[in-house]
Structures are given as C-alpha cells and as structure tokens.
Design an enzyme around this catalytic site. Structure first.
Site, PDB file in Angstrom:
ATOM      1  N   SER A  13       0.813  -1.215   0.000  1.00 39.71           N
ATOM      2  CA  SER A  13       0.000   0.000   0.000  1.00 39.71           C
ATOM      3  C   SER A  13       0.848   1.268   0.000  1.00 39.71           C
ATOM      4  O   SER A  13       1.748   1.408   0.824  1.00 39.71           O
ATOM      5  CB  SER A  13      -0.925   0.037   1.212  1.00 39.71           C
ATOM      6  OG  SER A  13      -0.498  -0.869   2.198  1.00 39.71           O
TER       7      SER A  13
ATOM      8  N   HIS B  44      -4.777  -0.677  -1.928  1.00 44.17           N
ATOM      9  CA  HIS B  44      -4.124  -1.748  -2.689  1.00 44.17           C
ATOM     10  C   HIS B  44      -4.812  -1.816  -4.046  1.00 44.17           C
ATOM     11  O   HIS B  44      -5.983  -2.164  -4.131  1.00 44.17           O
ATOM     12  CB  HIS B  44      -4.248  -3.098  -1.975  1.00 44.17           C
ATOM     13  CG  HIS B  44      -3.365  -3.221  -0.779  1.00 44.17           C
ATOM     14  ND1 HIS B  44      -3.610  -2.535   0.371  1.00 44.17           N
ATOM     15  CD2 HIS B  44      -2.241  -3.938  -0.554  1.00 44.17           C
ATOM     16  CE1 HIS B  44      -2.659  -2.837   1.259  1.00 44.17           C
ATOM     17  NE2 HIS B  44      -1.818  -3.684   0.718  1.00 44.17           N
TER      18      HIS B  44
ATOM     19  N   HIS C 152      -4.106 -10.676   1.201  1.00 42.66           N
ATOM     20  CA  HIS C 152      -3.682 -10.936   2.583  1.00 42.66           C
ATOM     21  C   HIS C 152      -4.515 -12.068   3.175  1.00 42.66           C
ATOM     22  O   HIS C 152      -5.689 -12.232   2.833  1.00 42.66           O
ATOM     23  CB  HIS C 152      -3.911  -9.700   3.459  1.00 42.66           C
ATOM     24  CG  HIS C 152      -3.199  -8.482   2.985  1.00 42.66           C
ATOM     25  ND1 HIS C 152      -3.742  -7.646   2.029  1.00 42.66           N
ATOM     26  CD2 HIS C 152      -2.008  -7.945   3.330  1.00 42.66           C
ATOM     27  CE1 HIS C 152      -2.896  -6.647   1.807  1.00 42.66           C
ATOM     28  NE2 HIS C 152      -1.837  -6.801   2.576  1.00 42.66           N
TER      29      HIS C 152
ATOM     30  N   GLU D  94      -7.833 -11.070   4.917  1.00 41.73           N
ATOM     31  CA  GLU D  94      -9.029 -10.849   4.101  1.00 41.73           C
ATOM     32  C   GLU D  94      -9.844 -12.135   3.984  1.00 41.73           C
ATOM     33  O   GLU D  94     -10.933 -12.127   3.413  1.00 41.73           O
ATOM     34  CB  GLU D  94      -8.640 -10.376   2.696  1.00 41.73           C
ATOM     35  CG  GLU D  94      -7.906  -9.047   2.660  1.00 41.73           C
ATOM     36  CD  GLU D  94      -7.431  -8.716   1.247  1.00 41.73           C
ATOM     37  OE1 GLU D  94      -8.268  -8.317   0.425  1.00 41.73           O
ATOM     38  OE2 GLU D  94      -6.230  -8.889   0.972  1.00 41.73           O
TER      39      GLU D  94
ATOM     40  N   SER E 277       1.886  -9.446   6.349  1.00 46.74           N
ATOM     41  CA  SER E 277       2.008  -9.962   4.974  1.00 46.74           C
ATOM     42  C   SER E 277       3.412 -10.504   4.735  1.00 46.74           C
ATOM     43  O   SER E 277       4.178 -10.745   5.669  1.00 46.74           O
ATOM     44  CB  SER E 277       1.725  -8.829   3.973  1.00 46.74           C
ATOM     45  OG  SER E 277       2.764  -7.869   4.002  1.00 46.74           O
TER      46      SER E 277
ATOM     47  N   ASN F 101       4.491   3.285  11.432  1.00 45.23           N
ATOM     48  CA  ASN F 101       4.068   3.723  12.771  1.00 45.23           C
ATOM     49  C   ASN F 101       4.919   3.011  13.803  1.00 45.23           C
ATOM     50  O   ASN F 101       5.594   2.035  13.485  1.00 45.23           O
ATOM     51  CB  ASN F 101       2.583   3.378  13.004  1.00 45.23           C
ATOM     52  CG  ASN F 101       2.315   1.895  12.807  1.00 45.23           C
ATOM     53  OD1 ASN F 101       2.138   1.435  11.685  1.00 45.23           O
ATOM     54  ND2 ASN F 101       2.327   1.156  13.894  1.00 45.23           N
TER      55      ASN F 101
ATOM     56  N   HIS G 295      -2.573  10.624  12.533  1.00 43.69           N
ATOM     57  CA  HIS G 295      -2.686   9.987  11.227  1.00 43.69           C
ATOM     58  C   HIS G 295      -1.953  10.811  10.174  1.00 43.69           C
ATOM     59  O   HIS G 295      -1.281  10.263   9.297  1.00 43.69           O
ATOM     60  CB  HIS G 295      -4.159   9.826  10.867  1.00 43.69           C
ATOM     61  CG  HIS G 295      -4.383   8.916   9.702  1.00 43.69           C
ATOM     62  ND1 HIS G 295      -3.866   7.643   9.645  1.00 43.69           N
ATOM     63  CD2 HIS G 295      -5.058   9.087   8.539  1.00 43.69           C
ATOM     64  CE1 HIS G 295      -4.220   7.079   8.500  1.00 43.69           C
ATOM     65  NE2 HIS G 295      -4.931   7.940   7.809  1.00 43.69           N
TER      66      HIS G 295
HETATM   67  N1  HPA Z   1       1.348  -3.835  13.166  1.00 42.75           N
HETATM   68  C1  HPA Z   1       1.074  -4.762  12.225  1.00 42.75           C
HETATM   69  N2  HPA Z   1       1.008  -4.479  10.927  1.00 42.75           N
HETATM   70  C2  HPA Z   1       1.240  -3.212  10.554  1.00 42.75           C
HETATM   71  C3  HPA Z   1       1.534  -2.204  11.482  1.00 42.75           C
HETATM   72  C4  HPA Z   1       1.590  -2.542  12.872  1.00 42.75           C
HETATM   73  O1  HPA Z   1       1.832  -1.695  13.751  1.00 42.75           O
HETATM   74  N3  HPA Z   1       1.701  -1.051  10.774  1.00 42.75           N
HETATM   75  C5  HPA Z   1       1.540  -1.363   9.457  1.00 42.75           C
HETATM   76  N4  HPA Z   1       1.259  -2.669   9.320  1.00 42.75           N
END
Ligand code: HPA
Length: 272
Positions: free
Chosen positions: A33, A64, A86, A89, A215, A238, A247
């Site tokens: 993404s 996606h 994924h 899903e 993934s 993050n 965000h």
């Molecule tokens: N945890 C799991 N998958 C993720 C995260 C996360 O903090 N951020 C982006 N994909």
C-alpha cells in the site's frame, strides 16, 4: 487437492505468459500500500487485474490497487504487483502465494517484496525503510502445508538464508551511494487484522523482531521453496503498539519515505 493447486498454477502461468508476450520477467516485485512508486519508473507494456487470474481474486484492501503490471525498468523486464492478497481478508494461504509460484514456474528467479510495517526496535523511525535480514513466521499458517508440490520444490526447504546475501549487499550499496538512511532488521509476520497489544509488542521485541506486519512472509516461504532469490523491505509506518501517532504525521512520514524505498528497489532491478 494437489492437482487443483497445480492446475491453478499452470493456468496462472499461461495467463502471465500471454501478458508478457512470452518474455520471462527478471523479477517479481510486490508493491504494498502506498508503495507503487516503482511502477512510475517503468515502461509499462501490459496490465492485468488480479481477478483476471483464475484462482486469484480482487484485492479488497483500500490503497491496494490489485493489478499486475508488466514492463521494463532500466531495460530489465519486470512483473510488478500493485497490491497483494492478505490472509486477514480470508484468503487461503495457497491463494496468497499463487503469483510467486506462477512466476517461479515461468522462470522468474527473483522476488522483491515490499510492505508497510510497525516499528518495534527503538532505533527505527517512522518513514524509514527497513531491509529484511530475516523473518519470524507467527501467522499460524504456512503455504507449504499439505502434500508437497514436487514440481515446485522439496518437502523440507531450508529457510536459513531466506533473504539473499547478494541482494542485501546490493541494496546496501545502492542505499549508501544515495545517502539514504536504510535500516536492516527482522520482520515478524502476524495474522492481524487488529494491531498488536502493548504486551504483544514486548513479546515480539523479546523474541527478536524489529518490525511487525501482516504480509510478505508466506510469499517469501513459497518463493524460496520454488527456488527464487528473495529480498524484502518494510516502510516503517508507525511505532508498533502505539497507534496514537497522528494519522497526518504517519501519512506524511510514509509519503516522505516511500521514494527512498522505491529508489532502492529500482536500483536492484536495474542491476539484475
Ligand atoms: N502492526 C502490524 N502491521 C502493521 C503495522 C503494525 O503496527 N503497521 C503497518 N502494518
């Protein structure tokens, strides 16, 4: 069951062969993404939506795009996936890895996978690219479960050097030459789709994970089983377990960091 899996792979091979006009791509590149930037640098010759591949499916995740793109990058023929399927899903793991198995059967020798992940190691910063040195499979699923498909690979494939030392060295050289601040680390794959609790993040840190996501690991396992050379990269989106980052901050960090990752991936492709 094995016949059905093989039938899907063979059918997918025919579709991809038609798409590439019989040209064997030098690499399959999975773009997660917001990481489709690599495609901008490609001379695109054909596209195929995911759902056009029998046994595969449309991508339902926002952000996606869900299509295969074939073309050249610096003259190298490349098959790119904009998005991926994924397990969270609801897709069975053999569906998730169908493109890797089809690409390998087609004669494609390299897989480069990208994703967004949560950073666990305190040294990682949001927006940074982390190259995988290794992974921990905590998804509770494995694409090699069930009767082994001998046409693809062996029953008990080693996974000790899942990430190619050659490609790791190449990526390091490219990042350093560009002055890009690329980290290295271990990726833990979890089923999701919820983000981790703080206790889970402490656990993942304790067992040696530097980043966490939902993934890539099944794709790598299937590709290694089928003899492909692999590299993978996470964009740290993050701080894991602390989804309190604004965000806007995260989006900006990802937007700022994505070109670095795209540059490293494009650099590898140009050298293949
Ligand atoms: N945890 C799991 N998958 C993720 C995260 C996360 O903090 N951020 C982006 N994909």
């Amino acid at each position: 069951m094995i016949d059905e899996r093989l039938a899907h792979i063979r059918h997918a091979v025919r579709e991809l062969e038609a798409m590439t006009g019989g040209v064997v791509p030098r690499a399959l590149v999975v773009l997660g993404s917001g990481l489709g930037g690599v495609v901008d640098a490609m001379e695109v010759s054909s596209e195929l939506p995911f759902e056009a591949l029998p046994g595969y499916a449309a991508s339902a995740v926002i952000g996606h795009a869900g299509r295969f793109v074939f073309g050249t990058l610096s003259g190298t023929p490349v098959l790119a996936m904009l998005g991926r399927l994924h397990m969270y899903e609801g897709h069975p793991v053999e569906r998730v890895v169908l493109p890797m198995r089809a690409a390998a059967t087609l004669g494609c020798k390299v897989l480069i996978a990208t994703n967004a992940a949560g950073g666990i190691a305190p040294r990682l910063r949001v927006g940074q690219t982390m190259m995988f040195t290794d992974h921990i499979n905590l998804m509770g699923a494995n694409p090699l479960t069930g009767a082994n498909i001998e046409e693809l690979g062996v029953r008990f494939p080693p996974m000790a050097e899942a990430y190619s030392p050659r490609l790791i060295a190449m990526a390091r050289e490219i990042a350093d030459a560009a002055g890009a601040d690329m980290a290295e680390g271990v990726y833990a794959a979890v089923p999701g789709p919820n983000y981790e609790t703080r206790a889970e993040i402490r656990y993942l840190h304790a067992v040696g994970a530097d980043a966490v996501g939902m993934s890539t690991v099944p794709e790598i396992i299937a590709a290694r089983h089928a003899g492909m050379e692999c590299a993978a990269f996470s964009l740290i989106a993050n701080v894991a377990g602390e989804m309190t980052d604004s965000h806007e901050h995260v989006l900006t960090a990802v937007e700022d960091g994505a070109p670095v990752m795209a540059g490293v991936v494009a650099g590898i492709l140009a050298r293949l």
